[in-house]
Scaffold this motif. Structure first.
Motif, short mmCIF file in Angstrom:
data_model
loop_
_atom_site.label_atom_id
_atom_site.label_comp_id
_atom_site.label_asym_id
_atom_site.label_seq_id
_atom_site.Cartn_x
_atom_site.Cartn_y
_atom_site.Cartn_z
N LEU A 26 0.83 -1.21 0.00
CA LEU A 26 0.00 0.00 0.00
C LEU A 26 0.86 1.26 0.00
O LEU A 26 0.49 2.26 -0.62
N ARG A 27 2.00 1.21 0.66
CA ARG A 27 2.92 2.36 0.66
C ARG A 27 3.47 2.61 -0.75
O ARG A 27 3.69 3.74 -1.15
N GLN A 28 3.68 1.54 -1.49
CA GLN A 28 4.13 1.69 -2.89
C GLN A 28 3.01 2.25 -3.75
O GLN A 28 3.25 3.13 -4.58
N VAL A 29 1.80 1.75 -3.54
CA VAL A 29 0.65 2.19 -4.33
C VAL A 29 0.40 3.67 -4.14
O VAL A 29 0.14 4.41 -5.10
N CYS A 30 0.47 4.15 -2.91
CA CYS A 30 0.18 5.56 -2.64
C CYS A 30 1.39 6.46 -2.83
O CYS A 30 1.27 7.68 -2.77
N LYS A 31 2.53 5.84 -3.05
CA LYS A 31 3.79 6.60 -3.18
C LYS A 31 4.01 7.48 -1.95
O LYS A 31 4.41 8.64 -2.04
N CYS A 32 3.69 6.90 -0.79
CA CYS A 32 3.82 7.64 0.47
C CYS A 32 4.55 6.81 1.51
O CYS A 32 4.19 6.78 2.66
N GLY A 33 5.59 6.08 1.07
CA GLY A 33 6.35 5.19 1.96
C GLY A 33 6.82 5.89 3.21
O GLY A 33 7.12 7.07 3.22
N LYS A 34 6.81 5.11 4.27
CA LYS A 34 7.24 5.65 5.57
C LYS A 34 8.54 5.02 5.98
O LYS A 34 8.86 3.95 5.66
#
Length: 118
Positions: A110-118
């Motif tokens: 999901l972090r890859q999909v949203c391009k919002c990795g933490k």
């Protein structure tokens, strides 16, 4: 009628999914089996079930909302369902279907999909 269609479709998905070992599935395939019908092929909350749902599924491509959600909350939502994180009761619990490693893999995906990795 819509609820019955959603339930029938979900049952079909689970039946088809059980024919493939979880160990043999990639995280993207797992998303495709368990999440796409509500969250959509584009991961933007426009899955085939959306017309039968009273609450629109989360848009996993939306960087702001997804970025504001901690990983542990995403994990809990997947494992225990939407109600566990004060979200829609329509988000099912997947903790008895998916392993913790698979759920952690979905959170990373999901972090890859949203391009919002933490």
């Amino acid at each position: 009628m819509k609820t019955q269609m959603v339930a029938a479709f979900a049952g079909l998905v689970l039946l088809l999914a059980s024919s493939t070992s979880h160990a043999d599935q990639s995280i993207e395939q797992i998303y495709g089996v368990y999440c796409v019908q509500c969250h959509g092929l584009q991961r933007n909350g426009t899955g085939i079930n959306v017309s039968a749902l009273s609450v629109k599924p989360r848009d996993h491509t939306e960087a702001k909302g997804m970025g504001d959600t901690p990983d542990d909350e995403l994990f809990k939502a997947i494992k225990e369902g939407g109600l566990a994180v004060n979200k829609s009761v329509l988000m099912p619990t997947w903790g008895r279907v998916l392993s913790e490693d698979q759920i952690n893999g979905l959170v990373k995906y999901l972090r890859q999909v949203c391009k919002c990795g933490k």
